[in-house]
Design a protein around this motif. Structure first.
Motif, short mmCIF file in Angstrom:
data_model
loop_
_atom_site.label_atom_id
_atom_site.label_comp_id
_atom_site.label_asym_id
_atom_site.label_seq_id
_atom_site.Cartn_x
_atom_site.Cartn_y
_atom_site.Cartn_z
N ARG A 38 1.08 -1.06 0.11
CA ARG A 38 0.00 -0.14 0.04
C ARG A 38 0.84 1.28 0.01
O ARG A 38 2.10 1.31 0.50
N GLN A 39 0.16 2.28 -0.38
CA GLN A 39 1.05 3.48 -0.38
C GLN A 39 0.06 4.60 -0.23
O GLN A 39 -1.02 4.84 -0.81
N ALA A 40 0.36 5.39 0.83
CA ALA A 40 -0.46 6.57 1.46
C ALA A 40 0.17 7.90 0.79
O ALA A 40 1.34 7.84 0.33
N PRO A 41 -0.81 8.84 0.53
CA PRO A 41 -0.15 10.21 0.13
C PRO A 41 1.07 10.51 0.76
O PRO A 41 0.97 10.66 1.94
N GLY A 42 1.98 10.87 -0.02
CA GLY A 42 3.25 11.18 0.59
C GLY A 42 4.16 10.40 1.22
O GLY A 42 5.19 10.85 1.85
N LYS A 43 3.91 9.05 1.19
CA LYS A 43 4.67 7.93 1.84
C LYS A 43 5.18 7.17 0.78
O LYS A 43 4.60 6.98 -0.31
N GLN A 44 6.16 6.38 1.25
CA GLN A 44 6.82 5.37 0.31
C GLN A 44 5.68 4.10 0.39
O GLN A 44 5.04 3.89 1.59
N ARG A 45 5.65 3.23 -0.71
CA ARG A 45 5.20 2.18 -0.86
C ARG A 45 5.59 1.08 0.38
O ARG A 45 6.76 1.03 0.50
N GLU A 46 4.47 0.43 1.10
CA GLU A 46 4.98 -0.56 2.14
C GLU A 46 4.40 -1.89 1.99
O GLU A 46 3.22 -1.96 1.54
N LEU A 47 4.80 -2.79 2.34
CA LEU A 47 4.40 -4.20 2.56
C LEU A 47 3.47 -4.36 3.62
O LEU A 47 3.73 -4.01 4.50
N VAL A 48 2.02 -4.73 3.13
CA VAL A 48 1.08 -4.97 4.05
C VAL A 48 1.14 -6.54 4.46
O VAL A 48 1.12 -6.71 5.75
N ALA A 49 1.20 -7.40 3.51
CA ALA A 49 1.12 -8.70 3.89
C ALA A 49 1.73 -9.72 2.65
O ALA A 49 1.60 -9.18 1.53
N VAL A 50 2.13 -10.80 2.86
CA VAL A 50 2.65 -11.67 1.88
C VAL A 50 2.30 -13.07 2.01
O VAL A 50 2.09 -13.50 3.28
N ILE A 51 2.08 -13.59 1.28
CA ILE A 51 1.83 -15.21 1.21
C ILE A 51 2.24 -16.30 0.28
O ILE A 51 2.47 -15.95 -0.94
N ASN A 53 3.17 -19.84 -2.03
CA ASN A 53 2.14 -20.83 -2.56
C ASN A 53 1.96 -21.78 -1.69
O ASN A 53 0.60 -22.66 -1.93
N GLY A 54 2.51 -22.16 -0.82
CA GLY A 54 2.11 -23.09 0.18
C GLY A 54 1.35 -22.42 1.28
O GLY A 54 0.76 -23.50 2.14
N GLY A 55 1.01 -21.22 1.62
CA GLY A 55 0.00 -20.73 2.44
C GLY A 55 0.77 -20.03 3.45
O GLY A 55 0.10 -19.47 4.47
N ASP A 56 2.08 -19.87 3.68
CA ASP A 56 2.69 -19.47 4.64
C ASP A 56 2.54 -18.12 4.67
O ASP A 56 2.73 -17.31 3.34
N THR A 57 2.21 -16.92 5.68
CA THR A 57 2.14 -15.71 5.62
C THR A 57 2.83 -15.03 6.53
O THR A 57 3.39 -15.54 7.38
N ASN A 58 2.99 -13.69 6.23
CA ASN A 58 3.62 -12.77 6.99
C ASN A 58 2.87 -11.29 6.84
O ASN A 58 2.31 -11.08 5.65
N TYR A 59 3.01 -10.58 8.03
CA TYR A 59 2.24 -9.36 7.91
C TYR A 59 3.12 -8.19 8.48
O TYR A 59 3.89 -8.22 9.41
N ALA A 60 2.73 -7.15 8.28
CA ALA A 60 3.39 -5.70 9.04
C ALA A 60 2.76 -5.68 10.20
O ALA A 60 1.55 -5.94 10.40
N ASP A 61 3.49 -5.26 11.08
CA ASP A 61 3.20 -5.14 12.51
C ASP A 61 1.93 -4.13 12.58
O ASP A 61 1.02 -4.57 13.21
N SER A 62 1.74 -3.41 11.78
CA SER A 62 0.32 -2.38 11.91
C SER A 62 -0.91 -3.04 11.53
O SER A 62 -1.87 -2.30 11.86
N VAL A 63 -0.85 -4.33 10.85
CA VAL A 63 -2.04 -4.84 10.30
C VAL A 63 -2.20 -5.99 11.17
O VAL A 63 -3.25 -6.72 10.84
N LYS A 64 -1.20 -6.58 11.81
CA LYS A 64 -1.45 -7.89 12.44
C LYS A 64 -2.70 -8.19 13.13
O LYS A 64 -2.80 -7.12 14.17
N GLY A 65 -3.44 -9.08 13.10
CA GLY A 65 -4.36 -9.32 13.94
C GLY A 65 -5.70 -8.74 13.51
O GLY A 65 -6.66 -8.90 13.84
N ARG A 66 -5.45 -7.83 12.27
CA ARG A 66 -6.73 -7.13 11.93
C ARG A 66 -6.91 -7.61 10.24
O ARG A 66 -7.99 -7.78 10.00
N PHE A 67 -5.73 -7.78 9.60
CA PHE A 67 -5.98 -8.17 8.26
C PHE A 67 -5.57 -9.69 8.10
O PHE A 67 -4.63 -10.09 8.80
#
Length: 120
Positions: A38-51, A53-67
């Motif tokens: 995601r990229q907010a106005p005036g900010k750099q693009r940042e990773l939100v979440a990754v998955i 092909n085996g289904g392993d996931t990782n999240y940005a701290d800012s969205v953990k537990g919500r996304f």
């Protein structure tokens, strides 16, 4: 040629759930990792979440537990379930995939982005 198309963005109130989708199409042999950025106005693009092909996931701290990121490999589609969104989640959300095309070459593909606006 590989295309990624996002959908599901829009205007929501804080706390109102939203689900983004990303559909991959074209000359696809296989897809390795997929991710939401995601990229907010005036900010750099940042990773939100990754998955993987085996289904392993990782999240940005800012969205953990919500996304929650998920994917349907049979449909070459990825999702982002956004629960309890906050105004600071407002951004353009981009889909990313590392794809092996039918010709055998691996490459990065990006969607055009979908706007998510969370009002307080």
């Amino acid at each position: 040629q590989v295309q990624l198309v996002e959908s599901g963005g829009g205007l929501v109130q804080a706390g109102e759930s939203l689900r983004l989708s990303c559909a991959a199409s074209g000359s696809i042999f296989s897809i390795s990792s997929m991710a939401w950025y995601r990229q907010a106005p005036g900010k750099q693009r940042e990773l939100v979440a990754v998955i993987t092909n085996g289904g392993d996931t990782n999240y940005a701290d800012s969205v953990k537990g919500r996304f929650t990121i998920s994917r349907d490999n049979a449909k070459n589609t990825m999702y982002l379930q956004m629960n309890s969104p906050k105004p600071e989640d407002t951004a353009v959300y981009y889909c990313y995939a590392y794809v092996r095309a039918s010709g055998g070459l691996w490459g990065q593909s990006w969607g055009q982005g979908t706007q998510v606006t969370v009002s307080s």
